[in-house]
Design a protein around this motif. Sequence first.
Motif, PDB file in Angstrom:
ATOM      1  N   THR A  98       0.871  -1.186   0.490  1.00 18.82           N
ATOM      2  CA  THR A  98       0.525   0.193   0.122  1.00 18.82           C
ATOM      3  C   THR A  98       0.615   0.646   0.078  1.00 18.82           C
ATOM      4  O   THR A  98       0.508   2.025  -0.605  1.00 18.82           O
ATOM      5  CB  THR A  98      -1.235  -0.126   1.237  1.00 18.82           C
ATOM      6  OG1 THR A  98      -1.651  -0.943   1.309  1.00 18.82           O
ATOM      7  CG2 THR A  98      -1.866   1.590   1.535  1.00 18.82           C
ATOM      8  N   THR A  99       1.769   0.928   0.877  1.00 17.82           N
ATOM      9  CA  THR A  99       2.647   2.522   0.814  1.00 17.82           C
ATOM     10  C   THR A  99       3.824   2.798  -0.946  1.00 17.82           C
ATOM     11  O   THR A  99       3.417   3.436  -0.998  1.00 17.82           O
ATOM     12  CB  THR A  99       3.583   2.359   2.121  1.00 17.82           C
ATOM     13  OG1 THR A  99       2.995   1.958   3.451  1.00 17.82           O
ATOM     14  CG2 THR A  99       4.980   3.096   1.524  1.00 17.82           C
ATOM     15  N   ALA A 100       3.775   1.210  -0.566  1.00 19.50           N
ATOM     16  CA  ALA A 100       4.865   1.532  -2.481  1.00 19.50           C
ATOM     17  C   ALA A 100       4.005   2.315  -3.740  1.00 19.50           C
ATOM     18  O   ALA A 100       4.575   2.809  -4.197  1.00 19.50           O
ATOM     19  CB  ALA A 100       4.976  -0.193  -2.516  1.00 19.50           C
ATOM     20  N   GLY A 101       2.559   1.476  -3.417  1.00 19.29           N
ATOM     21  CA  GLY A 101       1.821   1.946  -4.599  1.00 19.29           C
ATOM     22  C   GLY A 101       1.471   3.128  -3.821  1.00 19.29           C
ATOM     23  O   GLY A 101       1.000   3.852  -5.334  1.00 19.29           O
ATOM     24  N   VAL A 102       1.064   4.404  -2.974  1.00 17.03           N
ATOM     25  CA  VAL A 102       0.988   5.528  -3.951  1.00 17.03           C
ATOM     26  C   VAL A 102       1.910   5.882  -3.710  1.00 17.03           C
ATOM     27  O   VAL A 102       2.355   7.833  -4.260  1.00 17.03           O
ATOM     28  CB  VAL A 102       0.785   6.288  -1.626  1.00 17.03           C
ATOM     29  CG1 VAL A 102      -0.800   5.182  -1.316  1.00 17.03           C
ATOM     30  CG2 VAL A 102       1.477   6.377  -0.587  1.00 17.03           C
ATOM     31  N   VAL A 103       3.237   5.716  -3.425  1.00 18.89           N
ATOM     32  CA  VAL A 103       4.418   6.597  -4.622  1.00 18.89           C
ATOM     33  C   VAL A 103       4.062   5.767  -5.764  1.00 18.89           C
ATOM     34  O   VAL A 103       4.978   7.074  -6.308  1.00 18.89           O
ATOM     35  CB  VAL A 103       5.546   5.943  -3.294  1.00 18.89           C
ATOM     36  CG1 VAL A 103       6.719   6.701  -4.978  1.00 18.89           C
ATOM     37  CG2 VAL A 103       5.862   6.029  -2.153  1.00 18.89           C
ATOM     38  N   ALA A 104       4.097   4.997  -6.025  1.00 16.67           N
ATOM     39  CA  ALA A 104       3.304   4.599  -7.819  1.00 16.67           C
ATOM     40  C   ALA A 104       2.807   5.334  -8.217  1.00 16.67           C
ATOM     41  O   ALA A 104       3.135   5.555  -9.752  1.00 16.67           O
ATOM     42  CB  ALA A 104       3.656   3.128  -7.601  1.00 16.67           C
ATOM     43  N   GLY A 105       1.453   5.386  -7.341  1.00 21.30           N
ATOM     44  CA  GLY A 105       0.628   6.492  -7.850  1.00 21.30           C
ATOM     45  C   GLY A 105       1.440   8.009  -8.486  1.00 21.30           C
ATOM     46  O   GLY A 105       0.675   8.867  -9.561  1.00 21.30           O
ATOM     47  N   GLY A 106       1.958   8.307  -7.468  1.00 18.95           N
ATOM     48  CA  GLY A 106       2.915   9.149  -7.944  1.00 18.95           C
ATOM     49  C   GLY A 106       3.933   9.668  -8.570  1.00 18.95           C
ATOM     50  O   GLY A 106       3.691  10.199 -10.060  1.00 18.95           O
ATOM     51  N   ILE A 107       4.530   8.306  -8.915  1.00 24.14           N
ATOM     52  CA  ILE A 107       5.166   8.632 -10.493  1.00 24.14           C
ATOM     53  C   ILE A 107       4.337   7.744 -11.702  1.00 24.14           C
ATOM     54  O   ILE A 107       4.245   9.023 -12.701  1.00 24.14           O
ATOM     55  CB  ILE A 107       6.061   7.038 -10.210  1.00 24.14           C
ATOM     56  CG1 ILE A 107       7.163   7.187  -8.909  1.00 24.14           C
ATOM     57  CG2 ILE A 107       7.196   7.025 -10.972  1.00 24.14           C
ATOM     58  CD1 ILE A 107       7.946   6.386  -8.469  1.00 24.14           C
ATOM     59  N   GLY A 108       3.847   7.239 -11.247  1.00 24.26           N
ATOM     60  CA  GLY A 108       2.707   7.471 -12.382  1.00 24.26           C
ATOM     61  C   GLY A 108       1.813   8.024 -12.849  1.00 24.26           C
ATOM     62  O   GLY A 108       1.113   8.445 -14.266  1.00 24.26           O
ATOM     63  N   SER A 109       1.327   8.412 -11.975  1.00 30.33           N
ATOM     64  CA  SER A 109       1.346  10.603 -12.505  1.00 30.33           C
ATOM     65  C   SER A 109       1.344  11.540 -13.837  1.00 30.33           C
ATOM     66  O   SER A 109       1.038  12.343 -14.634  1.00 30.33           O
ATOM     67  CB  SER A 109      -0.055  11.089 -11.098  1.00 30.33           C
ATOM     68  OG  SER A 109       1.647  12.116 -10.425  1.00 30.33           O
ATOM     69  N   GLY A 110       3.083  11.216 -13.503  1.00 34.15           N
ATOM     70  CA  GLY A 110       4.094  12.045 -14.406  1.00 34.15           C
ATOM     71  C   GLY A 110       4.272  11.427 -15.233  1.00 34.15           C
ATOM     72  O   GLY A 110       4.494  11.579 -16.815  1.00 34.15           O
ATOM     73  N   ILE A 111       4.050   9.564 -15.122  1.00 33.58           N
ATOM     74  CA  ILE A 111       5.685   9.263 -16.522  1.00 33.58           C
ATOM     75  C   ILE A 111       4.661   7.944 -16.682  1.00 33.58           C
ATOM     76  O   ILE A 111       5.190   6.750 -17.551  1.00 33.58           O
ATOM     77  CB  ILE A 111       6.834   9.155 -15.950  1.00 33.58           C
ATOM     78  CG1 ILE A 111       6.863   8.462 -14.493  1.00 33.58           C
ATOM     79  CG2 ILE A 111       6.887  10.360 -16.061  1.00 33.58           C
ATOM     80  CD1 ILE A 111       8.322   8.103 -14.532  1.00 33.58           C
ATOM     81  N   ALA A 112       3.479   7.837 -16.357  1.00 37.12           N
ATOM     82  CA  ALA A 112       2.870   5.719 -16.379  1.00 37.12           C
ATOM     83  C   ALA A 112       3.504   5.339 -15.479  1.00 37.12           C
ATOM     84  O   ALA A 112       3.453   3.548 -15.987  1.00 37.12           O
ATOM     85  CB  ALA A 112       2.921   5.862 -17.713  1.00 37.12           C
ATOM     86  N   GLY A 113       3.635   5.283 -14.488  1.00 40.08           N
ATOM     87  CA  GLY A 113       4.638   4.600 -13.670  1.00 40.08           C
ATOM     88  C   GLY A 113       3.987   3.369 -12.360  1.00 40.08           C
ATOM     89  O   GLY A 113       3.932   2.598 -12.793  1.00 40.08           O
TER      90      GLY A 113
END
Length: 361
Positions: free
Chosen positions: A50-65
């Motif tokens: 879950t913690t990794a997911g909220v960070v991945a969501g931040g990356i993904g919001s900019g570059i599809a991570g």
Amino acid sequence: MIRGLKSGWVVVGLCWAALCSGAAPALAAYNTAGSAAVATQSTVSSIASTTAGVVAGGIGSGIAGGAFTTVGSLTPNGNANFAGVNPQGGLAFTGTGRSAGNGGNERFGVWVNAGWEHLNNSFTNTAFSGNTWAGALGADFKVIDRVIVGAALTGEDTKLGTRFNSGHLNTSGWGAGPYAAVEITKNFFVDVTGLYQGLSNTTDRSSGAITGSYHGYRWLGVANLNGKFSEANWLFLPQIGYLYVRERDDAYRESGVGGGAVASNTIKVGQGRLGGKIGYQLNQVIPYVGGRWEHNFTQPTITIPAGVAGGSPSNSRDAAFIQLGFLANLGSGLSASLEANTRQKTDESDYGITGNIRYTF
């Protein structure tokens, strides 16, 4: 395009193959000093995810991570500008309100992401239920067209009712760490994240008669290989990844009649992931569905002491993660996303929601 899409899924599948080669529960069924540790061992991969997911969501919001993203609307030929990909190659920030071919030169991004997950374990001797909240605040910088680097601050709070020992386990903590994404070809990029988190824990059992508290820390690392493809308005993002978690809990002594000494505890999880997302662009909104298979190559083995009725849990290593959500381009540098998800494994069912807001400039 379809041929390229198929080959992309084949590449991801081959990478995964290579990686692989490497009723209501009774109360107080298992109630000894330190028994709350089985809840930590059971939930560490879900909470860390879950913690990794909220960070991945931040990356993904900019570059599809971690989610589908676009830069502006459809191109003149009707195909969607997919996932922050410039036609000339290179990663692009999103939420700019114009197409990748007509701008996308923003170099800075800031974002905030939040997630909630309900955890429930139904096996008698490890039964628990409760909620975890996680949040992250991040900022990143496009060093060159093919490289983005950033850093994130995280916070979490977990409250569980541990039915197996008529008690509770509460954990809170803060963390920080870097992340980066690098495009390696026009259709593939990698993203990596590292986090260190300090943790504070309180626990009780026997209906509150015995209590304890202790500190701990957690190292978390995630690496993903991502594909990015489009066909007309359809968007495709296959992914293969690996999550590693190392958590260390200090020794402590319980208070109350019947309390005892609890030794320090180290938990390690190494989890492989294979899945992806499929989305469809509707003007400035992209609904998507996704899923992945999670397999723990390394995990703690929970062993209930002999003589306790019900015995030990299955210690299953596999889980299915399913997600449904959307991303919206709000214009003027703003984008947002919202997702509902569930993780299903033997004896455990988790349900969660995550949301993200990003601003680029």
